[in-house]
Design a protein around this motif. Structure first.
Motif, mmCIF file in Angstrom:
data_model
loop_
_atom_site.group_PDB
_atom_site.id
_atom_site.type_symbol
_atom_site.label_atom_id
_atom_site.label_comp_id
_atom_site.label_asym_id
_atom_site.label_seq_id
_atom_site.Cartn_x
_atom_site.Cartn_y
_atom_site.Cartn_z
ATOM 1 N N SER A 156 0.833 -1.207 0.000
ATOM 2 C CA SER A 156 0.000 0.000 0.000
ATOM 3 C C SER A 156 0.867 1.257 0.000
ATOM 4 C CB SER A 156 -0.926 -0.001 1.217
ATOM 5 O OG SER A 156 -1.860 -1.058 1.142
ATOM 6 N N ALA A 157 1.939 1.250 0.795
ATOM 7 C CA ALA A 157 2.834 2.409 0.854
ATOM 8 C C ALA A 157 3.562 2.604 -0.470
ATOM 9 C CB ALA A 157 3.840 2.229 1.989
ATOM 10 N N ASN A 158 4.013 1.513 -1.069
ATOM 11 C CA ASN A 158 4.713 1.608 -2.356
ATOM 12 C C ASN A 158 3.781 2.116 -3.449
ATOM 13 O OD1 ASN A 158 7.218 0.727 -1.429
ATOM 14 N ND2 ASN A 158 6.750 -1.438 -1.804
ATOM 15 N N ILE A 159 2.567 1.582 -3.477
ATOM 16 C CA ILE A 159 1.603 1.990 -4.502
ATOM 17 C C ILE A 159 1.203 3.450 -4.322
ATOM 18 C CG2 ILE A 159 -0.766 1.653 -5.316
ATOM 19 C CD1 ILE A 159 1.169 -0.449 -6.355
ATOM 20 N N ALA A 160 1.107 3.907 -3.070
ATOM 21 C CA ALA A 160 0.720 5.299 -2.809
ATOM 22 C C ALA A 160 1.682 6.286 -3.461
ATOM 23 C CB ALA A 160 0.650 5.545 -1.304
ATOM 24 N N GLN A 161 2.957 5.907 -3.574
ATOM 25 C CA GLN A 161 3.955 6.782 -4.184
ATOM 26 C C GLN A 161 3.690 7.010 -5.673
ATOM 27 O OE1 GLN A 161 8.094 5.816 -3.139
ATOM 28 N NE2 GLN A 161 7.316 4.535 -1.478
ATOM 29 N N LEU A 162 2.944 6.111 -6.286
ATOM 30 C CA LEU A 162 2.663 6.236 -7.718
ATOM 31 C C LEU A 162 1.599 7.285 -8.003
ATOM 32 C CD1 LEU A 162 2.552 2.446 -8.700
ATOM 33 C CD2 LEU A 162 4.420 4.071 -9.116
ATOM 34 N N GLU A 163 0.811 7.627 -6.982
ATOM 35 C CA GLU A 163 -0.282 8.587 -7.145
ATOM 36 C C GLU A 163 -1.162 8.204 -8.329
ATOM 37 O OE1 GLU A 163 1.493 12.453 -7.361
ATOM 38 O OE2 GLU A 163 2.035 12.474 -5.234
ATOM 39 N N ALA A 164 -1.519 6.917 -8.369
ATOM 40 C CA ALA A 164 -2.304 6.391 -9.484
ATOM 41 C C ALA A 164 -3.797 6.529 -9.272
ATOM 42 C CB ALA A 164 -1.949 4.920 -9.711
ATOM 43 N N GLY A 165 -4.196 7.036 -8.113
ATOM 44 C CA GLY A 165 -5.613 7.259 -7.854
ATOM 45 C C GLY A 165 -6.417 5.979 -7.857
ATOM 46 N N ARG A 166 -7.547 6.016 -8.546
ATOM 47 C CA ARG A 166 -8.467 4.890 -8.543
ATOM 48 C C ARG A 166 -8.083 3.808 -9.542
ATOM 49 N NH1 ARG A 166 -14.473 7.202 -8.770
ATOM 50 N NH2 ARG A 166 -14.886 4.992 -8.373
ATOM 51 N N GLN A 167 -6.987 3.996 -10.252
ATOM 52 C CA GLN A 167 -6.562 2.972 -11.205
ATOM 53 C C GLN A 167 -6.167 1.684 -10.496
ATOM 54 O OE1 GLN A 167 -2.681 3.268 -13.110
ATOM 55 N NE2 GLN A 167 -3.554 2.639 -15.078
ATOM 56 N N ILE A 168 -5.607 1.810 -9.303
ATOM 57 C CA ILE A 168 -5.100 0.651 -8.572
ATOM 58 C C ILE A 168 -5.852 0.484 -7.260
ATOM 59 C CG2 ILE A 168 -3.059 -0.467 -7.600
ATOM 60 C CD1 ILE A 168 -1.338 1.348 -9.313
ATOM 61 N N ALA A 169 -6.273 -0.735 -6.988
ATOM 62 C CA ALA A 169 -6.911 -1.059 -5.704
ATOM 63 C C ALA A 169 -6.054 -2.100 -4.994
ATOM 64 C CB ALA A 169 -8.315 -1.603 -5.929
ATOM 65 N N VAL A 170 -5.688 -1.822 -3.745
ATOM 66 C CA VAL A 170 -4.933 -2.765 -2.924
ATOM 67 C C VAL A 170 -5.884 -3.322 -1.870
ATOM 68 C CG1 VAL A 170 -2.989 -3.091 -1.367
ATOM 69 C CG2 VAL A 170 -2.789 -1.495 -3.290
ATOM 70 N N LEU A 171 -6.016 -4.653 -1.854
ATOM 71 C CA LEU A 171 -6.983 -5.272 -0.954
ATOM 72 C C LEU A 171 -6.298 -6.255 -0.012
ATOM 73 C CD1 LEU A 171 -8.304 -5.292 -4.147
ATOM 74 C CD2 LEU A 171 -10.323 -5.480 -2.724
ATOM 75 N N LEU A 172 -6.493 -6.056 1.290
ATOM 76 C CA LEU A 172 -5.974 -6.969 2.310
ATOM 77 C C LEU A 172 -6.970 -8.123 2.431
ATOM 78 C CD1 LEU A 172 -3.935 -7.672 4.534
ATOM 79 C CD2 LEU A 172 -5.223 -6.207 6.089
ATOM 80 N N GLU A 173 -6.987 -8.962 1.408
ATOM 81 C CA GLU A 173 -7.936 -10.060 1.322
ATOM 82 C C GLU A 173 -7.270 -11.272 0.690
ATOM 83 O OE1 GLU A 173 -11.413 -8.851 -0.844
ATOM 84 O OE2 GLU A 173 -11.566 -6.928 0.200
ATOM 85 N N ASP A 174 -7.909 -12.412 0.871
ATOM 86 C CA ASP A 174 -7.451 -13.645 0.241
ATOM 87 C C ASP A 174 -7.831 -13.594 -1.235
ATOM 88 O OD1 ASP A 174 -6.875 -16.198 -0.595
ATOM 89 O OD2 ASP A 174 -8.351 -17.187 0.673
ATOM 90 N N GLY A 175 -6.833 -13.499 -2.103
ATOM 91 C CA GLY A 175 -7.114 -13.413 -3.527
ATOM 92 C C GLY A 175 -7.920 -14.580 -4.049
ATOM 93 N N PHE A 176 -7.617 -15.778 -3.561
ATOM 94 C CA PHE A 176 -8.355 -16.950 -4.008
ATOM 95 C C PHE A 176 -9.824 -16.887 -3.589
ATOM 96 C CE2 PHE A 176 -4.312 -19.732 -4.076
ATOM 97 C CZ PHE A 176 -4.127 -19.467 -5.422
ATOM 98 N N GLY A 177 -10.083 -16.209 -2.486
ATOM 99 C CA GLY A 177 -11.457 -16.148 -1.998
ATOM 100 C C GLY A 177 -12.247 -14.969 -2.513
#
Length: 322
Positions: A156-177
Motif C-alpha cells: 500500500s505504501a509503495n503503490i501510494a507513491q505512484l499517485e495512481a488514484g483509482r486505477q489501482i486497488a490494494v486489498l488486504l484479502e485472500d485473492g483466491f477467496g
C-alpha cells in the motif's frame, strides 16, 4: 501461515521466467484500445531492493536477474540443447550462442527492469504489481490482493507513491477467496495472475478451484499461473490438471518451464552435511494465452536455460494445446 516473504526471492530465476512471460502477455493484450483489468491474486510487497537485507540474505538474484544482466554463463553446457535436436543442427551453421542476438522477449524484460534502474544494474527489482502498472494505460485497472499483513502495508505504501488514484486497488484479502468478484470486468477484457507461495500444499488445489470458478464466470479471460517445480506430487499434478481443465472447457493453453539445476539432494564430501538444491525449476501455465506468446518463448527459453543454467541439468520445455 504468514512466514513466506517474496523479498528473499526477488529477482531469482523464477521471477525472470514469470516476468518475461507476464510482460510479453501484457504487450499483446494492450495492443487493443479497450480497457484491460489485471488481477494479481498474490501481489507481495510490489517493489524490492536487491541490496537490502532480505534479498542480500538469500542472494537468489545473483543467479537470476543479475546473472542475466552480466551475461555470464556456467561453463557446463546445459541439457537444453539435447531437448531440441533440430535446433542443434541449425546451430552448427549459425553464429555461436554467445554472439546470437538477445531474444526479443528477454530484451523487452530487461528493458522494463532498466526503467526502474536508470543508473544501470538492478538495485531495485519491480514485482508483478509494479511491472503491470508500468505497462498499463490510464484507462486500465489493476486489482492487487495481498493477505500477508506486513507485505500488504508495504505494498500500500509503495503503490501510494505512484499517485495512481483509482486505477489501482490494494486489498488486504485472500485473492483466491475474493478476486473473482472482479470477473467479468465491464470492458470484458482481463488478465489474472496467480502466483501463490505454495508454502502450503493446499495452494495447489486452491489454484485449480479458483481457475475453474474464474473460467465459469469469465470464459474469455487470460489466466496466468506460476508454480514451482519441486519434488512434490502436487507440483507435477498441477499442470496436468490445468491442461485437462482447459481442454474440457474448449480453451487454448500454453505451458512453459525453465530448469536451472538438478533437484537432487546431495551430501557435502568434506562436512557430510546434507545440501538441498533450493528451487531448481518453475513453470508458467496460461489459459487463453496470446497467440504471439509461443513464438516469443520458443526463442527466449533456450537462451534463459543457457544463461541461467547452473549445471548440466539446465533445460526448458514449451508446449501448447487447444
Amino acid at each position: 501461515m504468514f512466514s513466506y516473504r517474496h523479498a528473499f526471492h526477488a529477482g531469482n530465476h523464477a521471477d525472470v521466467l514469470k516476468h518475461t512471460v507476464l510482460i510479453a502477455t501484457l504487450d499483446h493484450l494492450l495492443e487493443k484500445d479497450a480497457a484491460l483489468t489485471v488481477v494479481d491474486t498474490h501481489a507481495g510487497a510490489g517493489l524490492y531492493r536487491l541490496d537490502g537485507d532480505y534479498a542480500g540474505t538469500s542472494g537468489e538474484a545473483a543467479e537470476g536477474i543479475l546473472r542475466l544482466l552480466s551475461g555470464k554463463k556456467e561453463p557446463a553446457a546445459p541439457a537444453a540443447a539435447a531437448a531440441a535436436p533440430a535446433a542443434k543442427s541449425a546451430a552448427k551453421k549459425a553464429a555461436p550462442a554467445a554472439e546470437a542476438p538477445l531474444a526479443d522477449a528477454i530484451a523487452r524484460y530487461l528493458g522494463v527492469i532498466s526503467d526502474f534502474n536508470p543508473k544501470g544494474g538492478a538495485r531495485v527489482y519491480p514485482g508483478s504489481p509494479f511491472i503491470i502498472q508500468h505497462l498499463l494505460r490510464d484507462h486500465d485497472k489493476l486489482k492487487l490482493f495481498e493477505l500477508h499483513p506486513t507485505d500488504s502495508r508495504t505494498l500500500s505504501a509503495n503503490i501510494a507513491q505512484l499517485e495512481a488514484g483509482r486505477q489501482i486497488a490494494v486489498l488486504l484479502e485472500d485473492g483466491f477467496g475474493s478476486a473473482t468478484k472482479f470477473l467479468p470486468p465491464p470492458s470484458r477484457r482481463a488478465l489474472v495472475l496467480m502466483d501463490p507461495s505454495y508454502e502450503m500444499k493446499t495452494d495447489y488445489g486452491r489454484v485449480l478451484d479458483f481457475a475453474a470458478e474464474a473460467l465459469k464466470r469469465f470464459a474469455t479471460g487470460t489466466y496466468a499461473i506460476w508454480y514451482p517445480i519441486i519434488p512434490r506430487p502436487e507440483a507435477h499434478d498441477l499442470p496436468r490438471r490445468l491442461k485437462t481443465m482447459a481442454t474440457k472447457a474448449g480453451k487454448s493453453w500454453l505451458h512453459a518451464t525453465l530448469t536451472v539445476k538438478s533437484s537432487k539432494i546431495t551430501k557435502d564430501a568434506a562436512s557430510g552435511e546434507t545440501q538441498r538444491p533450493g528451487l531448481p525449476a518453475s513453470g508458467m501455465f496460461l489459459i487463453n494465452p496470446p497467440y504471439t506468446l509461443k513464438p516469443l518463448l520458443a526463442e527466449a527459453l533456450p537462451q534463459l536455460a543457457e544463461r541461467l543454467g547452473q549445471d548440466r541439468n539446465a533445460t526448458f520445455s514449451l508446449e501448447s494445446g487447444g
